[in-house]
Design an enzyme around this catalytic site. Structure first.
Site, PDB file in Angstrom:
ATOM      1  N   ARG A 138      63.946 -57.413  61.678  1.00 16.58           N
ATOM      2  CA  ARG A 138      63.969 -56.688  62.959  1.00 16.58           C
ATOM      3  C   ARG A 138      63.775 -57.623  64.151  1.00 16.58           C
ATOM      4  O   ARG A 138      64.180 -57.322  65.273  1.00 16.58           O
ATOM      5  CB  ARG A 138      62.898 -55.581  62.944  1.00 16.58           C
ATOM      6  CG  ARG A 138      62.847 -54.750  64.203  1.00 16.58           C
ATOM      7  CD  ARG A 138      62.149 -53.412  63.976  1.00 16.58           C
ATOM      8  NE  ARG A 138      60.859 -53.561  63.342  1.00 16.58           N
ATOM      9  CZ  ARG A 138      59.724 -53.851  63.984  1.00 16.58           C
ATOM     10  NH1 ARG A 138      59.716 -53.999  65.285  1.00 16.58           N
ATOM     11  NH2 ARG A 138      58.589 -53.976  63.328  1.00 16.58           N
ATOM     12  N   TYR A 161      81.388 -45.752  80.980  1.00 16.65           N
ATOM     13  CA  TYR A 161      81.635 -45.323  79.602  1.00 16.65           C
ATOM     14  C   TYR A 161      80.786 -44.063  79.359  1.00 16.65           C
ATOM     15  O   TYR A 161      79.624 -44.002  79.802  1.00 16.65           O
ATOM     16  CB  TYR A 161      81.252 -46.455  78.644  1.00 16.65           C
ATOM     17  CG  TYR A 161      81.126 -45.995  77.220  1.00 16.65           C
ATOM     18  CD1 TYR A 161      82.223 -45.457  76.554  1.00 16.65           C
ATOM     19  CD2 TYR A 161      79.918 -46.055  76.543  1.00 16.65           C
ATOM     20  CE1 TYR A 161      82.103 -45.001  75.255  1.00 16.65           C
ATOM     21  CE2 TYR A 161      79.799 -45.609  75.249  1.00 16.65           C
ATOM     22  CZ  TYR A 161      80.900 -45.075  74.607  1.00 16.65           C
ATOM     23  OH  TYR A 161      80.783 -44.618  73.338  1.00 16.65           O
ATOM     24  N   ASP A 220      78.490 -54.375  82.817  1.00 19.22           N
ATOM     25  CA  ASP A 220      79.062 -54.189  81.490  1.00 19.22           C
ATOM     26  C   ASP A 220      80.473 -54.785  81.524  1.00 19.22           C
ATOM     27  O   ASP A 220      81.348 -54.281  82.228  1.00 19.22           O
ATOM     28  CB  ASP A 220      79.105 -52.684  81.160  1.00 19.22           C
ATOM     29  CG  ASP A 220      79.633 -52.396  79.764  1.00 19.22           C
ATOM     30  OD1 ASP A 220      80.481 -53.162  79.277  1.00 19.22           O
ATOM     31  OD2 ASP A 220      79.211 -51.379  79.172  1.00 19.22           O
ATOM     32  N   LYS A 269      84.183 -54.206  70.275  1.00 17.79           N
ATOM     33  CA  LYS A 269      85.493 -54.056  70.903  1.00 17.79           C
ATOM     34  C   LYS A 269      86.225 -55.405  70.793  1.00 17.79           C
ATOM     35  O   LYS A 269      86.480 -55.856  69.708  1.00 17.79           O
ATOM     36  CB  LYS A 269      85.322 -53.589  72.353  1.00 17.79           C
ATOM     37  CG  LYS A 269      84.404 -52.372  72.499  1.00 17.79           C
ATOM     38  CD  LYS A 269      84.981 -51.158  71.824  1.00 17.79           C
ATOM     39  CE  LYS A 269      84.154 -49.908  72.012  1.00 17.79           C
ATOM     40  NZ  LYS A 269      82.808 -49.933  71.431  1.00 17.79           N
TER      41      LYS A 269
HETATM   42  N1  PLP Z   1      80.268 -50.091  77.218  1.00 17.55           N
HETATM   43  C1  PLP Z   1      81.571 -49.821  77.196  1.00 17.55           C
HETATM   44  C2  PLP Z   1      82.419 -50.208  78.374  1.00 17.55           C
HETATM   45  C3  PLP Z   1      82.148 -49.184  76.090  1.00 17.55           C
HETATM   46  O1  PLP Z   1      83.461 -48.916  76.088  1.00 17.55           O
HETATM   47  C4  PLP Z   1      81.314 -48.835  74.999  1.00 17.55           C
HETATM   48  C5  PLP Z   1      81.866 -48.154  73.832  1.00 17.55           C
HETATM   49  O2  PLP Z   1      83.012 -47.773  73.793  1.00 17.55           O
HETATM   50  C6  PLP Z   1      79.943 -49.123  75.083  1.00 17.55           C
HETATM   51  C7  PLP Z   1      79.435 -49.758  76.196  1.00 17.55           C
HETATM   52  C8  PLP Z   1      79.008 -48.738  73.965  1.00 17.55           C
HETATM   53  O3  PLP Z   1      79.178 -49.592  72.902  1.00 17.55           O
HETATM   54  P1  PLP Z   1      78.774 -49.213  71.392  1.00 17.55           P
HETATM   55  O4  PLP Z   1      79.716 -48.142  70.951  1.00 17.55           O
HETATM   56  O5  PLP Z   1      78.924 -50.515  70.669  1.00 17.55           O
HETATM   57  O6  PLP Z   1      77.383 -48.718  71.428  1.00 17.55           O
END
Ligand code: PLP
Length: 394
Positions: free
Chosen positions: A52, A105, A178, A203
């Site tokens: 962890r 998101y 992000d 992604k």
């Molecule tokens: N940020 C963006 C721009 C995303 O598109 C996503 C998921 O699609 C996330 C954060 C969240 O990521 P995770 O699904 O790995 O938790």
């Protein structure tokens, strides 16, 4: 024999290094003596303690990302959402304010509403790209965090990273970005004023739709806080996924170039079709932030695009049934081209009004352009549009 079977081959250190990073599946590490244990706990010697707390693979991966971002440090977490939370949790207490863009998101929006607003954090959402509204919002009162995405989901709007960074700095706020859609190959937000950069690694960075992982980069003190939060919340990155993601990183630059090139070609094709009312991709001269995108992302604007199909939901339903190669997938950023119907997937829990505010209607589809030969994807879209699309403006 009972003892021999338990102990045989337990501690194996090869005499020379492997040419690719080994996978450490261990969740527990042995100490030579109390001196070494102390050094590892005190972090004066690099070493591992317990799953962890992070292990060699999660650390290798995080330090590779820190290098690419030009950051002092980085830490990996169980998912992109765990990374967003690790960035914010040490910063936001009851009564603090976070100002973010409305175009987020869906999971990030949900975390803000349910994870933060409901616990007494003041969440202020301002229309994407409205710098005047952002300025008013950050000046209204003490502002702890300003958060944006480099390119937004699903309509691929371009955030003016530097302008937002200036406002965040003036307000004394921590600026979190992000950068999942752009990756460090297309954009290094720390150079544009960001304090912390977050990626959903499953992604583009992972790239093969087989990883669940997130990462935050920034200065060493902030990352140490984020790391403590990850350990406390029990949201560490998986060692195997970190190992896969590091492998994905090797081809990221090649992939991002191809994703961007394919998206440009596919966007131009879609824009020429009568069944399509609008196409959203920053490579198109008609995109409202085309010039900004060219300045921020000279190497390409990535593989994500959105388009509005005439005929709304029935036309979308027909198109999705006719596609042969392009599959309907929730996620994005993998090597294959995939399509998603955001109003019924990633943004399904938004109200109609919230979706309308975002600009995502019943005919909006999001395409994650892969690294195939773009002509094959265009051919698939062409045959599906011809069978399913309505060319009658609605
Ligand atoms: N940020 C963006 C721009 C995303 O598109 C996503 C998921 O699609 C996330 C954060 C969240 O990521 P995770 O699904 O790995 O938790």
């Amino acid at each position: 024999m009972d003892t021999a079977a338990v102990h045989a081959g337990r501690f194996v250190t090869p005499a020379n290094a492997s040419s690719s990073p080994p996978l450490f599946a261990a969740s527990s590490y042995a100490f030579r003596d109390l001196d070494q244990m102390e050094e590892i706990y005190a972090e004066t010697t690099a070493g591992a303690i317990y799953g962890r707390y992070g292990g060699p693979n999660t650390r290798h991966f995080a330090s590779a990302i820190a290098d690419l971002e030009g950051a002092e440090a980085a830490v990996a977490a169980a998912s992109g959402m765990a990374a967003v939370d690790a960035a914010w949790r040490p910063l936001l207490r009851t009564g603090d304010r976070i100002v973010a863009s409305t175009e987020l998101y869906g999971g990030t929006y949900d975390l803000l509403e349910k994870g933060y607003r409901e616990r007494g954090v003041e969440v202020v959402l301002v229309a994407q790209g409205d710098l005047g509204a952002l300025e008013r919002a950050v000046r209204e009162g003490p502002c702890r965090v300003v958060h944006v995405e480099t390119l937004t989901n699903p309509l691929v709007h371009v955030t003016d990273l530097e302008a937002v960074g200036r406002l965040a700095r003036e307000a004394g706020a921590v600026y979190t970005v992000d950068a999942t859609f752009t990756t460090p190959i297309l954009c290094r937000p720390l150079r544009h004023g960001a304090d912390l950069v977050i990626h959903s690694v499953g992604k583009y960075i992972g790239g093969h739709a087989d990883v669940g992982l997130g990462v935050v980069s920034g200065d060493a003190a902030a990352i140490a806080e984020a790391e403590r939060s990850i350990v406390r919340q029990g949201a560490p990155a998986s060692h195997f996924d970190a190992w896969l993601a590091l492998r994905g990183l090797r081809t990221l630059a090649l992939r991002m170039a191809r994703h961007s090139e394919n998206a440009r070609a596919i966007a131009a094709f879609l824009a020429s079709r009568p069944e399509v009312a609008a196409v959203h991709h920053p490579s198109l001269p008609t995109h409202p932030q085309h010039a900004l995108a060219q300045r921020l992302y000279p190497q390409g604007t990535g593989g994500m695009l959105a388009f509005e199909l005439r005929g709304g939901a029935p036309a979308v339903d027909r198109l999705l049934r006719e596609l042969r190669r392009v599959q309907i997938v929730h996620s994005l950023g993998e090597v294959a081209t995939t399509i998603s119907y955001s109003v019924r997937s990633s943004h399904r829990f938004l109200s109609d009004a919230q979706r309308a505010e975002l600009g995502a209607g019943d005919g909006t589809l999001r395409l994650s352009c892969g690294i195939e030969d773009a002509r094959d994807i265009i051919a698939d879209l062409e045959q599906a549009l011809a069978k399913a699309g309505s060319s009658v403006p609605v």
